[in-house]
Each structure stands twice: as structure tokens, then as C-alpha cells.
Design a protein around this motif. Structure first.
Motif, PDB file in Angstrom:
ATOM      1  N   ALA A  92      29.789  41.668  46.442  1.00 57.48           N
ATOM      2  CA  ALA A  92      30.403  42.277  47.630  1.00 57.48           C
ATOM      3  C   ALA A  92      31.918  42.400  47.442  1.00 57.48           C
ATOM      4  O   ALA A  92      32.517  43.453  47.718  1.00 57.48           O
ATOM      5  N   ARG A  93      32.545  41.337  46.959  1.00 52.56           N
ATOM      6  CA  ARG A  93      34.007  41.389  46.797  1.00 52.56           C
ATOM      7  C   ARG A  93      34.399  42.383  45.719  1.00 52.56           C
ATOM      8  O   ARG A  93      35.377  43.112  45.858  1.00 52.56           O
ATOM      9  N   ALA A  94      33.641  42.428  44.615  1.00 52.92           N
ATOM     10  CA  ALA A  94      33.962  43.347  43.518  1.00 52.92           C
ATOM     11  C   ALA A  94      33.820  44.807  43.955  1.00 52.92           C
ATOM     12  O   ALA A  94      34.487  45.687  43.422  1.00 52.92           O
ATOM     13  N   HIS A  95      32.953  45.039  44.942  1.00 54.18           N
ATOM     14  CA  HIS A  95      32.787  46.400  45.467  1.00 54.18           C
ATOM     15  C   HIS A  95      33.705  46.687  46.650  1.00 54.18           C
ATOM     16  O   HIS A  95      33.611  47.755  47.256  1.00 54.18           O
ATOM     17  N   GLY A  96      34.529  45.715  47.019  1.00 51.02           N
ATOM     18  CA  GLY A  96      35.363  45.891  48.218  1.00 51.02           C
ATOM     19  C   GLY A  96      34.500  45.998  49.463  1.00 51.02           C
ATOM     20  O   GLY A  96      34.861  46.680  50.430  1.00 51.02           O
ATOM     21  N   ALA A 135      31.915  22.996  40.831  1.00 45.10           N
ATOM     22  CA  ALA A 135      30.628  23.593  41.219  1.00 45.10           C
ATOM     23  C   ALA A 135      30.674  25.107  41.034  1.00 45.10           C
ATOM     24  O   ALA A 135      29.734  25.725  40.528  1.00 45.10           O
ATOM     25  N   LEU A 136      31.794  25.718  41.442  1.00 52.36           N
ATOM     26  CA  LEU A 136      31.917  27.175  41.328  1.00 52.36           C
ATOM     27  C   LEU A 136      32.005  27.619  39.864  1.00 52.36           C
ATOM     28  O   LEU A 136      31.421  28.632  39.484  1.00 52.36           O
ATOM     29  N   ARG A 137      32.730  26.827  39.068  1.00 47.59           N
ATOM     30  CA  ARG A 137      32.833  27.196  37.645  1.00 47.59           C
ATOM     31  C   ARG A 137      31.467  27.119  36.974  1.00 47.59           C
ATOM     32  O   ARG A 137      31.109  27.985  36.179  1.00 47.59           O
ATOM     33  N   GLY A 154      26.865  33.949  33.495  1.00 46.91           N
ATOM     34  CA  GLY A 154      27.327  34.558  32.246  1.00 46.91           C
ATOM     35  C   GLY A 154      28.763  35.025  32.300  1.00 46.91           C
ATOM     36  O   GLY A 154      29.186  35.871  31.504  1.00 46.91           O
ATOM     37  N   LEU A 155      29.532  34.502  33.262  1.00 45.33           N
ATOM     38  CA  LEU A 155      30.909  34.971  33.431  1.00 45.33           C
ATOM     39  C   LEU A 155      31.917  34.063  32.733  1.00 45.33           C
ATOM     40  O   LEU A 155      33.107  34.341  32.755  1.00 45.33           O
ATOM     41  N   GLY A 156      31.435  32.977  32.155  1.00 45.92           N
ATOM     42  CA  GLY A 156      32.389  31.979  31.656  1.00 45.92           C
ATOM     43  C   GLY A 156      32.771  31.082  32.817  1.00 45.92           C
ATOM     44  O   GLY A 156      32.538  31.432  33.981  1.00 45.92           O
ATOM     45  N   PRO A 157      33.355  29.911  32.544  1.00 42.97           N
ATOM     46  CA  PRO A 157      33.643  28.949  33.615  1.00 42.97           C
ATOM     47  C   PRO A 157      34.885  29.351  34.409  1.00 42.97           C
ATOM     48  O   PRO A 157      35.912  28.697  34.366  1.00 42.97           O
ATOM     49  N   LEU A 158      34.745  30.461  35.160  1.00 44.64           N
ATOM     50  CA  LEU A 158      35.916  31.024  35.846  1.00 44.64           C
ATOM     51  C   LEU A 158      35.995  30.571  37.291  1.00 44.64           C
ATOM     52  O   LEU A 158      34.976  30.355  37.940  1.00 44.64           O
ATOM     53  N   ALA A 159      37.219  30.481  37.797  1.00 49.26           N
ATOM     54  CA  ALA A 159      37.412  30.281  39.233  1.00 49.26           C
ATOM     55  C   ALA A 159      37.038  31.603  39.920  1.00 49.26           C
ATOM     56  O   ALA A 159      37.143  32.674  39.307  1.00 49.26           O
ATOM     57  N   ALA A 198      36.737  35.431  38.592  1.00 50.43           N
ATOM     58  CA  ALA A 198      35.361  35.855  38.345  1.00 50.43           C
ATOM     59  C   ALA A 198      35.092  37.234  38.948  1.00 50.43           C
ATOM     60  O   ALA A 198      34.223  37.960  38.459  1.00 50.43           O
ATOM     61  N   ILE A 199      35.840  37.624  40.004  1.00 48.74           N
ATOM     62  CA  ILE A 199      35.586  38.937  40.631  1.00 48.74           C
ATOM     63  C   ILE A 199      35.785  40.048  39.597  1.00 48.74           C
ATOM     64  O   ILE A 199      34.953  40.948  39.454  1.00 48.74           O
ATOM     65  N   GLY A 200      36.893  39.965  38.836  1.00 54.20           N
ATOM     66  CA  GLY A 200      37.168  40.990  37.825  1.00 54.20           C
ATOM     67  C   GLY A 200      36.109  40.989  36.738  1.00 54.20           C
ATOM     68  O   GLY A 200      35.633  42.051  36.307  1.00 54.20           O
ATOM     69  N   ALA A 201      35.726  39.777  36.308  1.00 53.66           N
ATOM     70  CA  ALA A 201      34.710  39.673  35.247  1.00 53.66           C
ATOM     71  C   ALA A 201      33.383  40.247  35.738  1.00 53.66           C
ATOM     72  O   ALA A 201      32.675  40.958  35.020  1.00 53.66           O
ATOM     73  N   TRP A 202      33.070  39.943  37.002  1.00 58.03           N
ATOM     74  CA  TRP A 202      31.825  40.469  37.586  1.00 58.03           C
ATOM     75  C   TRP A 202      31.895  41.995  37.657  1.00 58.03           C
ATOM     76  O   TRP A 202      30.937  42.696  37.311  1.00 58.03           O
ATOM     77  N   ARG A 203      33.046  42.503  38.104  1.00 55.05           N
ATOM     78  CA  ARG A 203      33.175  43.959  38.288  1.00 55.05           C
ATOM     79  C   ARG A 203      32.915  44.669  36.956  1.00 55.05           C
ATOM     80  O   ARG A 203      32.157  45.631  36.893  1.00 55.05           O
ATOM     81  N   SER A 204      33.553  44.176  35.886  1.00 52.31           N
ATOM     82  CA  SER A 204      33.370  44.913  34.635  1.00 52.31           C
ATOM     83  C   SER A 204      31.939  44.752  34.100  1.00 52.31           C
ATOM     84  O   SER A 204      31.435  45.650  33.441  1.00 52.31           O
ATOM     85  N   ARG A 205      31.267  43.663  34.452  1.00 56.56           N
ATOM     86  CA  ARG A 205      29.910  43.466  33.940  1.00 56.56           C
ATOM     87  C   ARG A 205      28.858  44.218  34.757  1.00 56.56           C
ATOM     88  O   ARG A 205      27.919  44.778  34.204  1.00 56.56           O
ATOM     89  N   TRP A 206      28.993  44.202  36.091  1.00 58.66           N
ATOM     90  CA  TRP A 206      27.880  44.640  36.932  1.00 58.66           C
ATOM     91  C   TRP A 206      28.131  45.845  37.814  1.00 58.66           C
ATOM     92  O   TRP A 206      27.193  46.450  38.325  1.00 58.66           O
TER      93      TRP A 206
END
Ligand code: GLU
Length: 288
Positions: A30-34, A259-261, A268-273, A277-285
Motif C-alpha cells: 500500500a505504501r509503495a503504491h501511495g 521483528a520488522l527486519r 526477500g527484501l534483506g533485513p531492512l527497516a 523496505a518501501i523502496g526495495a518492495w517497490r522495485s521488486r513488486w
């Protein structure tokens, strides 16, 4: 773009490492899509609900920084919506009352000499379908969805790709309202996703094989089909899905970032805060 996503926990216990993965994935999408992110408490299966669990889940989400854009909604408040959906299906000949017990269904398949069981669920043989004679004087117990003649569903999952299920072979005419008077998950989830204008369902992979049933219900009710993305399950040491029923440990709120990391890593995003993670998610999905 207009995007509305949701996290829909059943209040059977506090969030654990597995349910946090589903919560984080739907929040990130949701956040990655605004878009907007809603929380819906799925408390229709009252015998499985644990008093105070919903409040605890809300506290956990808040402590983890996963803030919903609206106060949570509760399925137990939506009975009139489910009644209306069932009434429409009945009026259109798409739902019928069923008198069969589990034993009746098992006896049917035993007599036919076949094992029609899947995940412990017996495929319903259609005994009480109107064209098979209906209730034949027996007392109605549950309401079932009458599958269309061709119940093969092709659908797309943003992670799993092209999916296919013949719902007639997999489950048969499935339950909409249970013999104990409780609403079945399939009807409640479809009615609520549509009423809340959900565009994207992001949830655990264990629910992927429920999706064709939900798509058939959406079609029967003239409702749109959202996009779907089913995320990997977190498995326990025994290789089984982590679940509240099997006593998975609640999230340790002493260290919400850890817990979030861990949840981001499971995705599959790596241990990101979460912010990174929003940016990593956006480019992946987000192009899926
Ligand atoms: N209430 C379901 C669960 O907690 C999730 C339903 C859904 O996301 O469609 O497993």
C-alpha cells in the motif's frame, strides 16, 4: 492511482513472526503504491476468536509503526451485508440450503469407492442441489454456493504467476453459511473486500487456493476482482506454517525493529527497516 489494501487478521491470538510477514507485506504494498491501508478484524469464526486478541493485534501494529489509514472494522458488525449477499445468491439460484453432515458426505464418497478429500476437507458431491432433489424433507443446516457448470478458474497472482483451479474438483459447492449459523470466510471476505473497495489483496500463500472460490463468488455477485499477491509463509522448526493454533510466540515488542527486519528478510527484501523496505518492495513488486 487509487489503491486500497488491507490486512485482515483473525483475532485468534497475538501477531507472531508469520502473521507479521503478511501484515508488513500488505502495508509495504500500500505504501509503495501511495495507497491506503486498512485493517479488518475477521472475527466471524467466533469459537476460534480469543477475547482481547484484536485489541492486542492493534496495539502490536501501532508499536511496530504499521499505522492504518482508518480505524479497524470488524466482520462481526457486517452481518447485514452478508445476509444481503446470500439473499441475492439465493434469489438468483446460486445458493441452496444443504442438510448434509460431514458423515453424510464421507458416506457418499465411501459408497462411491473414491477418496475425495483435500486438506482434510471433503469435496461436496452436490447431494442437496435442487436438481438432485434438494433437501428431500431433511432439515436445512448450511447454505452452499452453487458452482457454475464450468468452475475452472484461471487467475493471476503477482508473485506466483498464472494459476488455475477447477473448483468443482477441488472443493465442490462450498459453504457460505455454516450449520452452526456462522458466516463462512469465503462469503465474508468477498463481501467486505468489495464494500471496502479493496483493489489489492496481499496475504499469506496458504490462502492462494481459496482465491478461485472468492473469484467465483465475486463474479456471481457482480463484484470486481482485486489483484492478488500471496507472500511466502514463515515455517516453524517442524516445517509447518507458524500459526497461533500451534502456539507461535507473539512478536517481541521489546525490539520492534528486530521483528520488522526479520519480517522484511522473510519477504526477500534483506533485513531492512520499514522506511527503506518501501523502496526495495517497490522495485521488486510494483511492476507485477
Ligand atoms: N483472516 C484470515 C487469516 O487471518 C486472512 C484472510 C485474508 O487475508 O483474506 O488467516
Amino acid at each position: 492511482m487509487s489503491y486500497i489494501g488491507r490486512f485482515a487478521p483473525s483475532p485468534t491470538g497475538p501477531l507472531h513472526a508469520g502473521s507479521l510477514v503478511a501484515a508488513l507485506a500488505s502495508w509495504l504494498d500500500a505504501r509503495a503504491h501511495g495507497g491506503r491501508w486498512l485493517v479488518r478484524i475477521e472475527d466471524v469464526d467466533t469459537p476460534r476468536c480469543v477475547p482481547g486478541a484484536a485489541e492486542e493485534i492493534s496495539r502490536q501494529l501501532e508499536a511496530l509503526g504499521l499505522a492504518a489509514d482508518e480505524p479497524p472494522t470488524w466482520q462481526s458488525a457486517n452481518g447485514a451485508r452478508y445476509d444481503a449477499a446470500l439473499a441475492r445468491l439465493v434469489a438468483e439460484g446460486r445458493a441452496y440450503p444443504c442438510a448434509c453432515t460431514r458423515q453424510d458426505i464421507a458416506a457418499h464418497w465411501a459408497a462411491a469407492g473414491v477418496a475425495r478429500e483435500r486438506h482434510g476437507e471433503l469435496v461436496y458431491p452436490g447431494t442437496c442441489r435442487p436438481e438432485n432433489g434438494g433437501l428431500r424433507g431433511r432439515a436445512p443446516r448450511a447454505w452452499r454456493f452453487r458452482l457454475p457448470d464450468d468452475a475452472r478458474v484461471d487467475w493471476h497472482d503477482r508473485r506466483l504467476g498464472a494459476q488455475h483451479q477447477d473448483v468443482a474438483r477441488a472443493v465442490g459447492d462450498f459453504v457460505l453459511k455454516r450449520a452452526d449459523g456462522l458466516w463462512a470466510y469465503q462469503l465474508a471476505v468477498v463481501a467486505d473486500d468489495a464494500a471496502q473497495a479493496i483493489t489489492d489483496v496481499v496475504r499469506g500463500e496458504d490462502l492462494a487456493d481459496n482465491t478461485p472460490r472468492q473469484i467465483l463468488l465475486q463474479r456471481a455477485l457482480g463484484l470486481p476482482t482485486p489483484r492478488y499477491l500471496h507472500v511466502p509463509l514463515v515455517l516453524g522448526a517442524d516445517g509447518q506454517k507458524l500459526s497461533k493454533q500451534t502456539g507461535a510466540a507473539p512478536i517481541d515488542l521489546g525490539d520492534p525493529h528486530a521483528a520488522l527486519r526479520a519480517a522484511a528478510q522473510a519477504l526477500g527484501l534483506g533485513p531492512l527497516a520499514p522506511r527503506d523496505a518501501i523502496g526495495a518492495w517497490r522495485s521488486r513488486w510494483c511492476s507485477q
